[in-house]
Design a protein around this motif. Structure first.
Motif, PDB file in Angstrom:
ATOM      1  N   HIS A  48      -5.565  38.240 101.150  1.00 13.69           N
ATOM      2  CA  HIS A  48      -4.585  37.858 102.160  1.00 13.69           C
ATOM      3  C   HIS A  48      -3.938  36.535 101.801  1.00 13.69           C
ATOM      4  N   LYS A  49      -2.780  36.261 102.370  1.00 17.98           N
ATOM      5  CA  LYS A  49      -2.121  34.972 102.096  1.00 17.98           C
ATOM      6  C   LYS A  49      -2.884  33.808 102.717  1.00 17.98           C
ATOM      7  N   ARG A  50      -3.702  34.112 103.715  1.00 17.15           N
ATOM      8  CA  ARG A  50      -4.627  33.141 104.305  1.00 17.15           C
ATOM      9  C   ARG A  50      -5.811  33.928 104.838  1.00 17.15           C
ATOM     10  N   PRO A  51      -6.965  33.287 105.005  1.00 20.51           N
ATOM     11  CA  PRO A  51      -8.137  34.032 105.472  1.00 20.51           C
ATOM     12  C   PRO A  51      -7.881  34.591 106.875  1.00 20.51           C
ATOM     13  N   PRO A  52      -8.166  35.886 107.091  1.00 23.32           N
ATOM     14  CA  PRO A  52      -7.966  36.458 108.418  1.00 23.32           C
ATOM     15  C   PRO A  52      -8.994  35.991 109.443  1.00 23.32           C
ATOM     16  N   VAL A  53     -10.156  35.502 108.973  1.00 19.58           N
ATOM     17  CA  VAL A  53     -11.188  34.992 109.865  1.00 19.58           C
ATOM     18  C   VAL A  53     -11.776  33.717 109.264  1.00 19.58           C
ATOM     19  N   VAL A  54     -11.847  32.685 110.101  1.00 17.59           N
ATOM     20  CA  VAL A  54     -12.565  31.462 109.771  1.00 17.59           C
ATOM     21  C   VAL A  54     -13.465  31.213 110.978  1.00 17.59           C
ATOM     22  N   SER A  55     -14.763  31.088 110.747  1.00 17.84           N
ATOM     23  CA  SER A  55     -15.656  30.862 111.881  1.00 17.84           C
ATOM     24  C   SER A  55     -16.669  29.770 111.554  1.00 17.84           C
ATOM     25  N   ALA A  97     -22.292  25.935 109.503  1.00 24.19           N
ATOM     26  CA  ALA A  97     -21.836  26.841 108.450  1.00 24.19           C
ATOM     27  C   ALA A  97     -20.420  27.306 108.797  1.00 24.19           C
ATOM     28  N   VAL A  98     -19.528  27.206 107.824  1.00 26.22           N
ATOM     29  CA  VAL A  98     -18.163  27.700 107.980  1.00 26.22           C
ATOM     30  C   VAL A  98     -18.075  28.995 107.186  1.00 26.22           C
ATOM     31  N   TRP A  99     -17.778  30.089 107.870  1.00 29.38           N
ATOM     32  CA  TRP A  99     -17.645  31.393 107.241  1.00 29.38           C
ATOM     33  C   TRP A  99     -16.162  31.667 107.043  1.00 29.38           C
ATOM     34  N   VAL A 100     -15.792  32.080 105.838  1.00 33.25           N
ATOM     35  CA  VAL A 100     -14.396  32.377 105.504  1.00 33.25           C
ATOM     36  C   VAL A 100     -14.352  33.807 104.968  1.00 33.25           C
ATOM     37  N   LEU A 101     -13.617  34.693 105.652  1.00 33.95           N
ATOM     38  CA  LEU A 101     -13.474  36.062 105.185  1.00 33.95           C
ATOM     39  C   LEU A 101     -12.614  36.061 103.926  1.00 33.95           C
ATOM     40  N   ASP A 138     -21.887  35.861 101.033  1.00 33.24           N
ATOM     41  CA  ASP A 138     -22.709  36.844 101.732  1.00 33.24           C
ATOM     42  C   ASP A 138     -21.780  38.002 102.072  1.00 33.24           C
ATOM     43  N   GLY A 139     -21.787  39.012 101.234  1.00 37.72           N
ATOM     44  CA  GLY A 139     -20.897  40.152 101.434  1.00 37.72           C
ATOM     45  C   GLY A 139     -19.439  39.738 101.314  1.00 37.72           C
ATOM     46  N   ASP A 140     -18.671  40.008 102.357  1.00 35.94           N
ATOM     47  CA  ASP A 140     -17.239  39.718 102.356  1.00 35.94           C
ATOM     48  C   ASP A 140     -16.915  38.278 102.740  1.00 35.94           C
ATOM     49  N   TYR A 141     -17.921  37.486 103.038  1.00 34.30           N
ATOM     50  CA  TYR A 141     -17.695  36.115 103.481  1.00 34.30           C
ATOM     51  C   TYR A 141     -18.159  35.097 102.445  1.00 34.30           C
ATOM     52  N   ALA A 142     -17.389  34.014 102.347  1.00 34.19           N
ATOM     53  CA  ALA A 142     -17.865  32.803 101.690  1.00 34.19           C
ATOM     54  C   ALA A 142     -18.457  31.972 102.822  1.00 34.19           C
ATOM     55  N   ILE A 143     -19.651  31.432 102.616  1.00 31.96           N
ATOM     56  CA  ILE A 143     -20.303  30.627 103.632  1.00 31.96           C
ATOM     57  C   ILE A 143     -20.506  29.232 103.071  1.00 31.96           C
ATOM     58  N   CYS A 144     -19.888  28.273 103.732  1.00 31.61           N
ATOM     59  CA  CYS A 144     -19.940  26.886 103.283  1.00 31.61           C
ATOM     60  C   CYS A 144     -20.633  26.056 104.355  1.00 31.61           C
ATOM     61  N   THR A 145     -21.669  25.326 103.958  1.00 26.73           N
ATOM     62  CA  THR A 145     -22.446  24.566 104.925  1.00 26.73           C
ATOM     63  C   THR A 145     -22.325  23.071 104.694  1.00 26.73           C
ATOM     64  N   THR A 146     -22.393  22.363 105.792  1.00 26.33           N
ATOM     65  CA  THR A 146     -22.517  20.915 105.778  1.00 26.33           C
ATOM     66  C   THR A 146     -23.419  20.564 106.947  1.00 26.33           C
ATOM     67  N   GLY A 147     -24.535  19.954 106.664  1.00 25.56           N
ATOM     68  CA  GLY A 147     -25.502  19.672 107.722  1.00 25.56           C
ATOM     69  C   GLY A 147     -25.882  20.962 108.435  1.00 25.56           C
ATOM     70  N   PRO A 148     -25.880  20.952 109.762  1.00 25.06           N
ATOM     71  CA  PRO A 148     -26.296  22.139 110.508  1.00 25.06           C
ATOM     72  C   PRO A 148     -25.186  23.168 110.738  1.00 25.06           C
TER      73      PRO A 148
END
Length: 175
Positions: free
Chosen positions: A84-91, A76-80, A64-74
């Motif tokens: 970068h050498k590592r994702p600057p945002v994980v939510s 969602a893990v958003w990864v910018l 979704d745009g600049d994010y990869a969105i990975c879901t498991t059950g209810p």
């Protein structure tokens, strides 16, 4: 299972490994070792490998745009994404009543942090577990600024836990 991990990692890996060999598994460094360090430079992995790890762990991933969105059950893990050498945002996000949404995040948080190589994962997970009943909270752990936000009186109540890399200097948030 190891074949699925190899396929998922190879399919999403960058050109940093031209030999095509799978990278060393994340279990090479124990979770305790990672959580005791404040800087995890050797364990840093780009967003594409975080997404590959989440996929291998059974998450369903999309973009979704600049994010990869990975879901498991209810949850969602958003990864910018980015270079970068590592994702600057994980939510992590979960919709629903505050208590249930935070409990759902708590169930997957340790695994998501391990897959994303966020350190100190154990301290972040413990801190999150101590935030029951709060609608906002934040803490700095290692290289990460961690923020909790719980929506209670909105059309879409839920909980949101964001981790931002404090070492990131450019393109650190989605536009």
């Amino acid at each position: 299972m190891s074949t699925a991990l190899l396929i998922g990692t190879t399919a999403c890996s960058s050109d940093d490994n031209p030999s095509g060999e799978a990278p060393a598994p994340s279990t090479a460094q124990s979770a305790a070792d990672r959580s005791s360090t404040t800087s995890s430079a050797p364990a840093d992995i780009p967003a594409s490998q975080v997404v590959a790890g989440l996929t291998a762990a059974g998450y369903t991933c999309g973009r979704d745009g600049d994010y990869a969105i990975c879901t498991t059950g209810p949850v969602a893990v958003w990864v910018l994404t980015g270079d970068h050498k590592r994702p600057p945002v994980v939510s992590l996000h979960s919709l629903g009543a505050a208590e249930k949404a935070t409990a759902d995040i708590a169930k997957v948080l340790p695994q998501a942090l391990e897959i994303a190589h966020v350190a100190p994962a154990q301290r972040i997970s413990e801190w999150f577990g101590q935030q029951a009943g709060k609608t906002t909270a934040q803490v700095t752990e290692g290289d990460w600024q961690v923020e909790l936000s719980v929506e209670v009186d909105t059309e879409e109540p839920g909980a949101h836990l964001s981790l931002m890399d404090r070492l990131c200097k450019t393109d650190c948030v989605a536009e």
